[in-house]
Design a protein around this motif. Structure first.
Motif, short mmCIF file in Angstrom:
data_model
loop_
_atom_site.label_atom_id
_atom_site.label_comp_id
_atom_site.label_asym_id
_atom_site.label_seq_id
_atom_site.Cartn_x
_atom_site.Cartn_y
_atom_site.Cartn_z
N SER A 185 42.82 35.58 38.27
CA SER A 185 43.01 36.86 37.60
C SER A 185 42.69 37.96 38.60
CB SER A 185 42.11 36.97 36.37
OG SER A 185 40.74 37.04 36.77
N GLU A 186 43.09 39.18 38.28
CA GLU A 186 42.79 40.29 39.17
C GLU A 186 41.29 40.52 39.29
OE1 GLU A 186 44.34 44.83 40.13
OE2 GLU A 186 44.55 44.05 38.10
N ASP A 258 47.73 38.76 36.77
CA ASP A 258 47.78 39.91 35.88
C ASP A 258 49.09 40.68 35.93
OD1 ASP A 258 45.04 39.14 36.31
OD2 ASP A 258 44.45 41.04 35.41
N THR A 268 41.55 46.28 29.00
CA THR A 268 41.31 45.46 30.18
C THR A 268 40.30 44.36 29.86
OG1 THR A 268 41.59 47.45 31.54
CG2 THR A 268 40.68 45.50 32.61
N PRO A 274 42.93 36.90 32.81
CA PRO A 274 44.00 37.77 33.30
C PRO A 274 44.46 38.74 32.22
CG PRO A 274 44.85 35.58 32.84
CD PRO A 274 43.37 35.49 32.70
N TRP A 275 44.93 39.91 32.65
CA TRP A 275 45.43 40.93 31.74
C TRP A 275 46.93 40.70 31.60
CZ3 TRP A 275 44.63 46.89 32.82
CH2 TRP A 275 44.85 47.61 31.63
#
Length: 323
Positions: A185-186, A258, A268, A274-275
């Motif tokens: 994920s970011e 993301d 968020t 992850p988004w």
């Protein structure tokens, strides 16, 4: 006050231990989004990494549940001969984003917010190399890529990989090992880039050509000018960060899972997930490139690209079944 990360202790008798010295312990995050007052950016010395243990020793094979349960932060493993080497990243909490006084920041890097990882997870020690990609290609799991291999192949990072092509590699690797491998994920990507630090780079406020592979003719934060890079460097160049990960700044942009959102907001995720809302035809990438300026290889810098874009590489992540 600098923000430290925390490790969940392996013993049930102790709830957490602080890894770096802090004047105030991190508070348990509430369900409401937590925002931070931008802190003064200061030089800091990253904590020394603990001794490395390698699992398994011989033979190289998928981890058994018993071995997986024994993993500690900084341990490393490979689950097949052609598999990426993985490093265990600690559970913990960090402040994602950049303070208002960080030089050359962008609006998309705020607001600062706390993200908490309940359990450790494993990350590729290096970005995927051409050697890694070619193993998948030879096994029929991956197709050819529009890779920029004019600099060579081997241990150079595999460039020119689209988001969708990265997914093919991950599907091949997961099937080969019998374990689930994925993109970070970011928030995971920023967390393991910072590795417990709060400065623009894990090594401090400034950057030089000795720290990372980037366009060093553009100085940052009062740092020196240097020669511009002539191309990507092999994936084990430059010193690793305190988590034992190589080239998290510069060299090649790396995909995350993301979807694209211009900036953080109340939707968020704050648990490391992850988004997956927003423009999912574009995905977020992190790390910067060998031919990009210093401000675009910072820990908090965010870039996005079309899912069929070809200017990227990636790094793999594995969720761990650990206490």
């Amino acid at each position: 006050m600098s923000v430290c990360f925390r490790l969940l202790a392996p013993s049930a008798a102790v709830s957490l231990i602080l890894v770096s010295s802090c004047s105030i312990a991190l508070a348990k995050p509430s369900k409401a989004r937590e925002r931070a007052t931008p802190a003064k950016v200061s030089n800091q010395t990253p904590p020394a990494p603990p001794p490395r243990r390698y699992f398994p020793d011989k033979p190289i094979q998928p981890l058994t549940p018993e071995i997986e349960a024994q993993l500690r932060p900084m341990d490393s493993f490979k689950e097949c001969t052609s598999c990426p080497e993985m490093v265990v990243v600690p559970a913990g909490s960090f402040m994602m984003g950049t303070p208002a006084n960080e030089p050359d920041r962008f609006k998309g890097e705020d607001p600062i917010h706390r993200v908490t990882f309940a359990k450790p997870f494993a990350v590729g020690r290096f970005a995927i190399s051409f050697d890694d990609w070619d193993a998948c290609l030879a096994d029929g799991g991956c197709g050819g890529i529009k890779g920029d291999d004019k600099f060579g192949r081997g241990r150079l990072p595999a460039q020119g990989i689209s988001f969708n092509a990265a997914k093919l590699y991950l599907a091949w690797l997961s099937k080969k090992v019998g374990r689930s491998y994925r993109l970070p994920s970011e928030s995971e990507r920023e967390y393991f880039t910072r590795a417990g630090t709060t400065t623009p780079f894990w090594f401090g406020n400034t950057i030089t050509a000795q720290n990372a592979n980037y366009q060093a003719s553009t100085p940052y934060g009062g740092g020196p000018h240097g020669p511009d890079s002539k191309g990507p460097a092999v994936v084990d160049s430059y010193p690793p960060n305190p988590f034992g990960l190589y080239q998290v700044h510069g060299n090649v942009f790396e995909w995350t899972e993301d979807c694209f959102n211009k900036r953080y907001n109340e939707d968020t995720p704050t648990d490391g997930a992850p988004w997956l809302e927003g423009d999912c035809n574009r995905r977020m990438a992190r790390g910067g490139r060998w031919d990009w300026s210093a401000n675009m290889v910072r820990s908090g810098y965010r870039e996005d690209g079309l899912v069929d874009g070809y200017g990227y590489s990636f790094r793999v992540v594995r969720t761990l079944n650990v206490p």
